[in-house]
Design a protein around this motif. Structure first.
Motif, short mmCIF file in Angstrom:
data_model
loop_
_atom_site.label_atom_id
_atom_site.label_comp_id
_atom_site.label_asym_id
_atom_site.label_seq_id
_atom_site.Cartn_x
_atom_site.Cartn_y
_atom_site.Cartn_z
N TRP A 174 26.63 38.43 16.29
CA TRP A 174 26.37 37.00 16.14
C TRP A 174 26.45 36.39 17.54
O TRP A 174 27.49 36.39 18.17
CB TRP A 174 27.38 36.35 15.20
N THR A 175 25.33 35.86 18.02
CA THR A 175 25.23 35.40 19.41
C THR A 175 25.87 34.03 19.65
O THR A 175 26.09 33.65 20.79
CB THR A 175 23.77 35.34 19.86
N LYS A 176 26.13 33.26 18.60
CA LYS A 176 26.85 31.98 18.68
C LYS A 176 26.19 30.95 19.61
O LYS A 176 26.86 30.35 20.45
CB LYS A 176 28.29 32.22 19.11
N GLU A 212 23.52 28.89 14.88
CA GLU A 212 24.26 28.01 15.78
C GLU A 212 25.73 27.97 15.44
O GLU A 212 26.12 27.95 14.26
CB GLU A 212 23.69 26.59 15.74
N ASN A 213 26.56 27.94 16.47
CA ASN A 213 27.99 27.81 16.31
C ASN A 213 28.34 26.47 15.66
O ASN A 213 27.55 25.52 15.75
CB ASN A 213 28.67 27.92 17.68
N ASP A 250 21.34 34.71 15.21
CA ASP A 250 21.37 33.62 16.18
C ASP A 250 21.75 32.27 15.56
O ASP A 250 21.33 31.22 16.05
CB ASP A 250 19.99 33.48 16.85
N ASN A 278 24.80 27.44 21.00
CA ASN A 278 25.17 26.05 20.74
C ASN A 278 23.95 25.24 20.33
O ASN A 278 22.81 25.59 20.66
CB ASN A 278 25.80 25.43 21.99
N SER A 316 30.92 36.27 24.57
CA SER A 316 30.26 35.10 24.00
C SER A 316 29.68 35.37 22.62
O SER A 316 29.03 34.50 22.04
CB SER A 316 29.13 34.64 24.94
N SER A 317 29.90 36.56 22.09
CA SER A 317 29.40 36.90 20.76
C SER A 317 30.55 37.41 19.90
O SER A 317 31.62 37.72 20.40
CB SER A 317 28.31 37.96 20.85
N GLU A 318 30.30 37.46 18.61
CA GLU A 318 31.25 38.07 17.67
C GLU A 318 30.52 39.13 16.87
O GLU A 318 29.29 39.18 16.83
CB GLU A 318 31.84 36.99 16.75
N LYS A 366 33.16 29.38 10.52
CA LYS A 366 31.85 30.01 10.62
C LYS A 366 30.79 29.11 9.99
O LYS A 366 31.05 28.39 9.03
CB LYS A 366 31.86 31.37 9.92
N ASP A 404 36.94 36.70 7.22
CA ASP A 404 37.13 36.52 8.66
C ASP A 404 38.62 36.64 9.00
O ASP A 404 39.32 35.65 9.16
CB ASP A 404 36.60 35.12 9.04
#
Length: 339
Positions: free
Chosen positions: A123-125, A261-262, A259, A127, A149-151, A274, A51
């Motif tokens: 990656w939708t991150k 979770e963050n 998907d 919550n 809002s994604s990576e 991550k 990363d």
């Protein structure tokens, strides 16, 4: 050479560096990864999950994120890293590189010189249910573009050979077959792997790099070519040393949208941490138990923790003294729980 000896031989090159060994399967090395990685011998690492600074986010609490004046400066630095990544990766190794959506296409342009880009994962991150991240509270009317809002995670393998997809195994298979004077059609007949779409059969697909054989198919290939190799001139490698691992099932994230979770904000959280379950998904799919996993920007040590969970060995590189020490402590507690 067995993996344990390879692992210890790699780490012996870092005797002059600051290194912590939380347990026998994890090592954390302090320093600039572009310099440290040069001490790793060629083709010893099975998988890189890392990363790097995103550059586009300009976060002052992430080392390197504000270090580059221009995109070109950042991309040139990343290209130097990519050259080293390819050098240390096994021929059948893979890379998962996190990046921002803003820099994704520029990085792919650079990486594609040395690597086959197999997927770009979004990656939708999301919550955790019941937890509102800070971006859900921001004033939407102030936005002037779609909120990122994604990576992205760039999934790639080293380029080798001159076949359609620069596949190392494809190039090797064609070389073996020609050396032994076995036709593609003949090998298809012997192995019985005709293929459902391509009338040339699975052999032509493998040689072009479109696909990789299963363990059973590879055994058939080796058996057929060994029978033709009357003088024993070819030493056929084990499946794990030549076929790119990619093992998924219905319990895993298997599309290019993830998907997981963050990581929820907490005291002492790394600003770019991550989730371990996301990292485990990548490591489980693209390596074998016992393999050596490298993270050149390890932060709080999440990649190494995921590697330990899955019985892999890890090498982590971290430039910040705080995270170097804290990640080693984290891995020490993980190892106590596991072993």
């Amino acid at each position: 050479m067995e993996v344990k000896k390879v692992y210890e031989n790699i780490l012996s090159n870092f005797n002059s560096d600051i290194i912590l060994r939380p347990n026998s399967d994890a090592a954390v090395i302090k320093g600039d990864s572009l310099e440290l990685i040069k001490k790793i011998p060629d083709h010893k690492i099975a998988l890189i999950v890392t990363d790097p600074p995103y550059h586009s986010t300009k976060k002052k609490n992430i080392t390197g994120d504000t270090s580059f004046k221009t995109d070109e400066d950042f991309l040139n630095w990343m290209e130097q890293l990519a050259n080293e990544w390819k050098r240390v990766l096994k021929y059948n190794g893979s890379i998962y590189c996190f990046c921002s959506s803003q820099m994704e296409y520029k990085l792919i342009n650079r990486f594609s010189k040395q690597f086959n880009i197999l997927s770009t994962i979004t990656w939708t991150k999301p919550n955790k249910p019941g937890y509102d991240g800070w971006h859900n509270k921001m004033k939407k009317e102030n936005l002037r573009q779609w909120y990122p809002s994604s990576e992205r995670i760039i999934f790639m393998t080293p380029k080798y050979g001159d076949n359609l997809f620069n596949s190392y195994f494809g190039a090797q298979l064609r070389s073996w077959r020609k050396m032994l004077r076995v036709t593609a059609h003949g090998l298809t007949e012997i192995t019985g792997e005709y293929g459902k779409v391509n009338h040339g059969g699975a052999v032509s697909n493998w040689e072009a790099g479109r696909n990789i054989p299963s363990r059973e198919q590879y055994q058939k290939i080796v058996k057929a070519l060994s029978d033709a190799d009357k003088k024993g001139i070819i030493d056929f490698p084990d499946y794990e040393d030549i076929i790119r691992p990619f093992n998924v099932d219905k319990t895993m994230a298997y599309t290019d949208v993830w998907d997981f979770e963050n990581v929820r904000q907490h005291r002492g959280k790394h600003p770019a941490e991550k989730p371990v379950d996301l990292l485990e998904n990548a490591i489980k799919a693209s390596s074998y138990p016992g393999d050596i996993i490298l993270d050149t920007f390890s932060g709080s040590g999440a990649t190494a923790e995921a590697s330990l969970h899955l019985k892999r060995k890890s090498i982590s590189m971290e430039i910040e003294d705080k995270w170097f020490k804290e990640s080693a402590e984290r891995l020490k507690s993980v190892s106590l729980n596991l072993f």
